[in-house]
Design a protein around this motif. Sequence first.
Motif, PDB file in Angstrom:
ATOM      1  N   GLN A  68     -38.926   7.380  -9.184  1.00  0.00           N
ATOM      2  CA  GLN A  68     -37.897   8.383  -8.893  1.00  0.00           C
ATOM      3  C   GLN A  68     -37.140   8.048  -7.602  1.00  0.00           C
ATOM      4  OE1 GLN A  68     -37.006  12.003 -10.351  1.00  0.00           O
ATOM      5  NE2 GLN A  68     -35.384  10.835  -9.343  1.00  0.00           N
ATOM      6  N   LEU A  69     -37.872   7.603  -6.576  1.00  0.00           N
ATOM      7  CA  LEU A  69     -37.218   7.213  -5.322  1.00  0.00           C
ATOM      8  C   LEU A  69     -36.239   6.071  -5.549  1.00  0.00           C
ATOM      9  CD1 LEU A  69     -40.155   7.394  -2.744  1.00  0.00           C
ATOM     10  CD2 LEU A  69     -38.131   8.852  -2.816  1.00  0.00           C
ATOM     11  N   TRP A  70     -36.664   5.106  -6.389  1.00  0.00           N
ATOM     12  CA  TRP A  70     -35.785   3.966  -6.681  1.00  0.00           C
ATOM     13  C   TRP A  70     -34.560   4.424  -7.445  1.00  0.00           C
ATOM     14  CZ3 TRP A  70     -34.506   1.574 -11.453  1.00  0.00           C
ATOM     15  CH2 TRP A  70     -33.817   0.372 -11.315  1.00  0.00           C
TER      16      TRP A  70
ATOM     17  N   HIS B  28     -27.148  18.050 -16.209  1.00  0.00           N
ATOM     18  CA  HIS B  28     -27.945  16.827 -16.124  1.00  0.00           C
ATOM     19  C   HIS B  28     -27.962  16.151 -17.482  1.00  0.00           C
ATOM     20  CE1 HIS B  28     -29.613  18.994 -12.583  1.00  0.00           C
ATOM     21  NE2 HIS B  28     -29.691  17.788 -12.067  1.00  0.00           N
TER      22      HIS B  28
ATOM     23  N   THR C 102     -33.180   7.386  -7.357  1.00  0.00           N
ATOM     24  CA  THR C 102     -32.346   8.131  -6.412  1.00  0.00           C
ATOM     25  C   THR C 102     -31.513   7.194  -5.544  1.00  0.00           C
ATOM     26  OG1 THR C 102     -33.966   9.916  -6.333  1.00  0.00           O
ATOM     27  CG2 THR C 102     -32.374   9.832  -4.542  1.00  0.00           C
ATOM     28  N   SER C 103     -32.102   6.057  -5.150  1.00  0.00           N
ATOM     29  CA  SER C 103     -31.367   5.088  -4.320  1.00  0.00           C
ATOM     30  C   SER C 103     -30.201   4.458  -5.078  1.00  0.00           C
ATOM     31  CB  SER C 103     -32.317   3.990  -3.820  1.00  0.00           C
ATOM     32  OG  SER C 103     -32.705   3.131  -4.890  1.00  0.00           O
TER      33      SER C 103
ATOM     34  N   CYS D 177     -28.284   6.026  -7.135  1.00  0.00           N
ATOM     35  CA  CYS D 177     -27.221   7.004  -7.301  1.00  0.00           C
ATOM     36  C   CYS D 177     -26.524   7.360  -5.989  1.00  0.00           C
ATOM     37  CB  CYS D 177     -27.787   8.274  -7.939  1.00  0.00           C
ATOM     38  SG  CYS D 177     -28.569   7.971  -9.545  1.00  0.00           S
ATOM     39  N   LYS D 178     -27.004   6.774  -4.878  1.00  0.00           N
ATOM     40  CA  LYS D 178     -26.372   7.085  -3.583  1.00  0.00           C
ATOM     41  C   LYS D 178     -25.046   6.337  -3.428  1.00  0.00           C
ATOM     42  CE  LYS D 178     -30.529   8.277  -0.969  1.00  0.00           C
ATOM     43  NZ  LYS D 178     -31.399   7.915   0.154  1.00  0.00           N
TER      44      LYS D 178
ATOM     45  N   PHE E 242     -35.609  10.302 -16.373  1.00  0.00           N
ATOM     46  CA  PHE E 242     -35.267  11.157 -15.245  1.00  0.00           C
ATOM     47  C   PHE E 242     -33.936  11.851 -15.506  1.00  0.00           C
ATOM     48  CE2 PHE E 242     -37.785   7.616 -13.629  1.00  0.00           C
ATOM     49  CZ  PHE E 242     -38.758   8.268 -12.890  1.00  0.00           C
TER      50      PHE E 242
ATOM     51  N   HIS F 151     -30.118  12.882 -14.568  1.00  0.00           N
ATOM     52  CA  HIS F 151     -28.994  12.338 -13.791  1.00  0.00           C
ATOM     53  C   HIS F 151     -27.894  13.388 -13.795  1.00  0.00           C
ATOM     54  CE1 HIS F 151     -26.237   9.457 -12.045  1.00  0.00           C
ATOM     55  NE2 HIS F 151     -25.363   9.702 -13.008  1.00  0.00           N
ATOM     56  N   GLU F 152     -27.384  13.712 -12.621  1.00  0.00           N
ATOM     57  CA  GLU F 152     -26.386  14.774 -12.529  1.00  0.00           C
ATOM     58  C   GLU F 152     -25.163  14.451 -13.382  1.00  0.00           C
ATOM     59  OE1 GLU F 152     -25.318  15.959  -8.625  1.00  0.00           O
ATOM     60  OE2 GLU F 152     -27.374  16.436  -8.010  1.00  0.00           O
TER      61      GLU F 152
END
Length: 500
Positions: A492-494, A438, A496-497, A499-500, A429, A431-432
């Motif tokens: 992807q959802l995992w 990215h 994203t969590s 990186c919050k 994936f 990553h910023e």
Amino acid sequence: MNNNKTIITDNVNFTDWPWLHWANSNPAQVALVYGEQQFTWQQVNDLVNDHAKQLTGQGVGKGHVIAAVSTNNLTVLWLYLACLRLGACCVILDPKQSCEQLNDKLETLAAKFIWLSAPELHVLAALNDDGAKQLVFTYGEESCVAGACTHHDLNNAAVDDVKWQAQRIASIVFTSGSSGKAKAVAHNANNHLYSAAGLLQSFAYSAQDSWLLSLPLFHVSGLAIVWRWLFAGGQLALPATNSLVEQLATVTHASLVPTQLKRYLSEIDLDKDTISLKRILLGGAVIPVVLTDKAKSMGIECWSGYGMTEMASTVTAKLADSSAGVGTVLAYRELILSDKSIKVRGASLGIGYYNRGVLRSMTDDNGWLVTGDLGETRCTDTLSNKLLDELFILGRSDNMFISGGENIHPEQIERVLLSHPLINQALVFPHEDAEFGHRPIAVIDAIGHLSVSEMNNYLQNKLIKYMRPVNYYALPESINVTGIKLNRAVVQLWVTSLCK
């Protein structure tokens, strides 16, 4: 690339139910095996009719949709075939899904009836089934559903006089939903039969062979095994043991994902175990050459390819080799590239996306399905020293990201990661990153811990530096990895969590 040639021996156009065709021509031939149980084609036909009678007695008829929440077993197979016999459509759903996921699918189906195998009965109360009637089968004198036993008089339940129609809806299969909400793909019997016919022109499977139902019926790859069986009049074997070595000991054909092949090759004892396997159709991920070479040394052909739910499984195929390509187009399919975008059509293409009784077209004005995959063809040498235009998959257009001005396709990185002997599954994936925009990161299911430095050493001569992941995360146990492939959207959802 297209391949619409017709072989005279392809009897795609059945004039009656396929199992009845084989019951008439080879009634005493063993058609189905489950452990010590064997069923001839005549018995298969009789049992399909018996189950159809029971369904009729409970109100099932032509045009009805039946949702079945179940793993593979004999009863769900009888249910699927009996629904076909009645002109109804049985839609098999993965019981390992969350209730929320199941309810999403039930809302799409608007099924009139529902059936759950015994281990799944506990989830019934949590399902929003729109008042669907629960079905039950009687074996012997009584049947038990959720602890309540009822008796049925089957004498009054006659099977409707439904004629075989190859254009009638025969299946609804949900896509993996890896790029968003899962779509419900509808196929008719002809789609499945042409899919089988095209593959079996290259991947030989005859009436003398036995194919293991090794993949779930709620996935198109599992359902395709059933239709190849019905098309060829061969033998179908349902696993009756958890041991993959024992499952494969008595069959000639199997559809496996690479992790299953890896497990089989590591567990088999060449001095003790029987090897009857002749051919394996591999799918779902990158296939390490070391595995296919070892299988070849044991006399087992391994085939790889490219396919999708909408095309009723396989579109291209080849005998596995060291090339990363996915082979050439099978009969009754067509494939074109438009600015590297892969488009497909053909006799195996489904009849539409299904939503509450309505079919929506899947294609453009010229009948092409835009797959969302990117590819290219390259001229490659075959084992027979012929030059062929082989398809190479670059990745999905909606997965691509840019790093330092370079286009990165996660699938290209994933293929290399999966060549590592300790990595079973991998997804990459973006990553910023303040400098590059990215950078790639990887989520892996691996044996043991693998550090960034260890992986950089491994990837040094395999990937350009900007394609090497800057971090690796272990796939959490909470994410189901028992399916044919990882669900990218869920992972992807995992990510994203994190990186919050």
